[in-house]
Structures are given as C-alpha cells and as structure tokens.
Design an enzyme around this catalytic site. Sequence first.
Site, short mmCIF file in Angstrom:
data_model
loop_
_atom_site.label_atom_id
_atom_site.label_comp_id
_atom_site.label_asym_id
_atom_site.label_seq_id
_atom_site.Cartn_x
_atom_site.Cartn_y
_atom_site.Cartn_z
CG ASP A 89 -2.24 -0.70 0.92
OD1 ASP A 89 -2.61 -0.78 -0.27
OD2 ASP A 89 -2.88 -1.19 1.86
CE LYS A 93 -31.11 -6.74 0.47
NZ LYS A 93 -32.42 -6.40 1.07
CB THR A 94 -27.78 -0.19 4.17
OG1 THR A 94 -28.95 -0.58 4.89
CG2 THR A 94 -28.17 0.58 2.92
CB THR A 137 -22.78 -0.29 5.74
OG1 THR A 137 -22.25 -0.60 4.47
CG2 THR A 137 -22.26 1.05 6.20
CE LYS A 139 -32.44 0.30 5.31
NZ LYS A 139 -32.84 -0.68 4.29
CB CYS A 164 16.46 -7.23 -9.11
SG CYS A 164 17.39 -7.43 -7.59
CG HIS A 184 13.89 -3.68 -7.16
ND1 HIS A 184 13.11 -4.68 -7.70
CD2 HIS A 184 14.84 -4.29 -6.43
CE1 HIS A 184 13.58 -5.86 -7.29
NE2 HIS A 184 14.63 -5.64 -6.52
CD GLU A 202 10.58 -2.80 -9.34
OE1 GLU A 202 11.55 -2.36 -10.01
OE2 GLU A 202 10.63 -3.86 -8.69
N1 GLN Z 1 17.63 -13.29 -5.57
C1 GLN Z 1 18.47 -12.27 -6.09
C2 GLN Z 1 19.40 -11.70 -5.03
O1 GLN Z 1 19.17 -11.85 -3.86
C3 GLN Z 1 17.67 -11.16 -6.73
C4 GLN Z 1 16.80 -10.41 -5.77
C5 GLN Z 1 15.73 -9.60 -6.45
O2 GLN Z 1 15.44 -9.81 -7.63
N2 GLN Z 1 15.11 -8.69 -5.72
O3 GLN Z 1 20.38 -11.07 -5.36
#
Ligand code: GLN
Length: 561
Positions: free
Chosen positions: A71, A193-194, A197, A229, A387, A513, A515
């Site tokens: 999250d 349907k309430t 809740t 309601k 990675c 990473h 992302e």
């Molecule tokens: N398993 C691999 C490592 O520990 C890659 C880890 C990953 O992709 N986050 O280096």
Amino acid sequence: MAKHIFVTGGVVSSLGKGLTSASVGMLLEKRGLSVRMQKLDPYLNVDPGTMSPYQHGEVYVLDDGSETDLDLGHYERFTSGPLTRDSNYTTGQIYLSVIEKERRGEFLGKTVQVIPHVTGEIQQCIARLAETKDSSGRKPDVVITEIGGTVGDIESLPFMEAIRQFALTAGKGNCLFMHLTLVPYLKAARELKTKPTQHSVGLLRQIGIQPDILVCRCEQPIGRDDREKIALFCNVPVDAVIEERDKDFSIYEVPLSLVENRLDAQICERLGLDTPEPNLDDWHDLLNRLRRPDHEISIAVVGKYAEHRDAYKSIYESIDHAGIHHKAQIRIGRIRSEDVEAEGPERLLSGYDGVLVPGGFGERGIEGKVQAIRWARERGVPFFGICLGMQCAVVEYGRDVIGLENAHSTEFDKDTPHPVICLLDEQRDVTDKGGTMRLGAQPAVLAEGSLIASCYGKEEVSERHRHRYEFNNQYRQQYEANGMRFGGTSPDGKLVEAVEIPGHPWFLAVQYHPEFKSKPIAAQPLFAGFVGAAVAHRKRRNERAAQPADSHQPNETQHVG
Ligand code: GLN
C-alpha cells in the site's frame, strides 16, 4: 499541530483502503496541505520482507531501505510527502519494541499489558510521524493513518483501541475517523444492501469509535434514500455518506470521483482546514491520454509469481505509467517462467513487443527466464531486466555468447564452474533472512554514451535496491570483450548496476528496482525508454507486415551479440 485522519475498513478485505487513502492524501496535497501517510499492519511479522509474494503481494522498498507493505506504493505514486521507516508499523514491530523496553527495565517493575503499553507504543508511532519534516523543512498539516485488516479482526483490536485513545487526547476537532465499507447489490432482490455497513459501524462503535465519514464501496449508485438510511443507522450526517463506485476503466478515476462526491471537501470542513478547491488538471490530462491512445502494444512479464496480480504490482503500474507517457495502450501478458521452460519461448512470447523479467528469489522457473531473455536477445525484441532479471541476463549471455558452460548464480548452483553472479566476500557468512540484503537507495554512475544514461538524461542517479547477489567482477573483462556493456556501476566502480548490449535495439538490465520510483504523471525513465522501444518495435513489425509478401525477409531473426 497536525490533524489526523484514521482510515479503517469493514465488511470484507480488499476494499481498496490503500488506494482510497492515497487518493485522499493526493487531494489534500492538491489543496496545498502537507501530508504524511502511514500504514499500521496487524500481522506479527516484523516487516513484510520475509513474507512470500504469494501471501502478501510485493514487498515495497523505500529510500531508507525499509521493506514495507505494498500500500505504501500507492501512497508514493499518488502523494509527494516523504515515506520512511515511520510510515509502516506491524504488530510484530510494536511488540518487539515493547518487549525490548521491558527487557531494559524501562517499565520500572510494572506489569506490561496491551493497554496501556502496547496501545501507548502505537500512539507514539502515530505521533512521531506528525513531527517529521519534509525536504523543505515543513511538518505535516495532516497525517493519514490506515489500519490494515477489517474491523472485528482479533489482531487489529490493539490498533483500534490505540486510535480511540489517540483521538481522546488529541481532541475531537483534530481527528477524523473515515470508515470504508461495502454496500453490495443483490441481483435477486434488485436492491442495495446497507445491513453489512450497519453491522460494521456497529462493531466500531462497540469499541468506542464513531466514524465521521463513511466511504461506501459499491457496484451500483447509492440513491438518496439509501444514503439517508445508512446515515440514520450509523449515526452520521447524510452528506458524510460518500459513494465510491467501482471503476471499470482505470484506478486513476478514483480521486476524481471522490472529489465529485465531495470527500475532500467534507474532510477539510470537519477538520477546520480552510483550503482552496484542488486543481486536478494534470490528472484529467492523464485520463485523457489513457482514453485516447496513439499506439497499441503488448509486453510480456515473465516471472515466477505471474498468476498473483499483486506480486509485481509496482512493475505493472510502472509499465502503465510509461504507457500514459507514450499514449500507448499496453496489454500486459503475465507469463509463468516455468511455462516457458515447459513450452518454449517462441510459443509463449511470439507477438509480444517487449519482454520484461522482474526480480525474484528461489530457483523455480530460472531456466524459463534465461530462455525468455535469449529469445528476446536473438530476435531483437526490447528486453528489460530487473534485479534477478539482470542476473539471469548475465547468466544467459555468459552461457550462450561467451561460452561459459553452465555459468550460473551461486544462489542457484553453489558448484557452478562459472559463478558469474555470486555473494560478495563480506556477505558469505550471513544466515539471518531478515534485513541482510543490500537495501534502499544507493547511487549509481552511468557510462557516457550508454543507453541507460540516454534514458535518464544524466549520468548520476539514485535507485532502490533489494538483493544479496552481485555480478562477479572476475568476469568483467570477458563480458566486455564479448560485447556486453556495463552501463552503470556504484560510484567506486566495484558493483555492477546495469548491463546492456549495444548492437541490440533495446536490451537493458539493472541490478536495482526502478519500479519503486515511477509515478502516473512522471513515468520512470527506464520504463519510459523500454515502452518507447516496444512502440518502435511494433511499428517496424507493422511496416514489415504491410510490405508485399515477396519482399519479406526470409528470416525475421536478428542475431545480436
Ligand atoms: N535473488 C536475487 C538476489 O538476492 C535477486 C533479488 C531480487 O530480484 N530482488 O540477489
């Protein structure tokens, strides 16, 4: 003093509390407020770092190296306040801290109990966040604390009790309880349907929490009668009953629909925050780009946890952001690497305009990833490795181009004759599975003229890491001599951060990473580059298909490397 919003959920899990909380955070920021976001998770793991992606989805990593709930990815994609260790606490962490204090004798002989000690510790975690400063030195005007789980769960009780106590001390006007519930539509009765809740608010009130605002998840619009309601039975004014209907098109519609239903206005009014209406032009623009794409492409994500949607959450989101950037509608194929092993890459991958191999742990499906990478390399299909994806790309190149027979990562084959990926000496003795990785933001320097530097438009970057194994420097020269380029390294040059293949249309893999740093209105540069290359690849394919049959190349395969 900061105002506090507590977000709880009722009736069922998976209501999208994280997304709703993140949307509220974003709307308050767009009203000029400084916001901090926090998630309190009732499970006993100290952090989600040791949990399988099958159980809990991806582990989201922050700059400071904390391994957190996914999250927090929503929070970071939607809002700009800093996220740190203080942004995610679990029951495990809270208890660990209380027990450590007890061992140090800090409770002065008292009996240590859930109330007041555990609840006190939780309140400190909330209060601490209110004191943090952002990069411009500003403390938050609003702290949003989301409580994981569903009201009525045994394990979330101490958190519920803690926020009740917190509001008692902080004063009613400074705190707001927002409760997410489900208002189902029963087809047979043709009715909303309430009752669920009503029951879930009843449970909250039993523990002393009267929600101020109800956000009702529903598939059908909630009419005035039903809202009245709900308001009557749940003891809230009718305009505090907010509809949050399912969005078929995109999650990015959520904040706009919440504004339409005046959630942010209600929150500000109740907390006495005098702020202007939010300007959402950039968000409208984003949705327009999504609605009117110029291109259509498909990307294959080849991973171990492909069937679990949340396991690569940030990867899928980042691909979407890059799609928004290029006005490209992207079909993402979630492909199990084990299936590539069983059926071969051609069958599963042909037709895709790009192949992405994400991070992961464990040996299962590794050879499928290696095969997928080989397929993309040999056919000139854009490839992006992340990675473990980079480590597999190194293994593949070593085996097939350099001729290092049975080259492997020592994570999967301790006795490989060519340990091209291995642990660094200082990591070899580590046995503890929690927090022993290279984690969090670290700088990388990029080679002048490299593909990766051209994506970023600069030669120094900071990105987040989560791994143990590294490229083995003993093989560096051999790889370079055989056409692989080390596009990025740590500033001291010792750790390989990125590899690429210059002769290939787009082949890039990174040890970190990327992302975790992509946003809907600011796509991460490498994802933008990858998707741009996939768009170009599709164009080339379309052009070839449009040529008269006799001018077709006899063999589409473009051998590179
Ligand atoms: N398993 C691999 C490592 O520990 C890659 C880890 C990953 O992709 N986050 O280096």
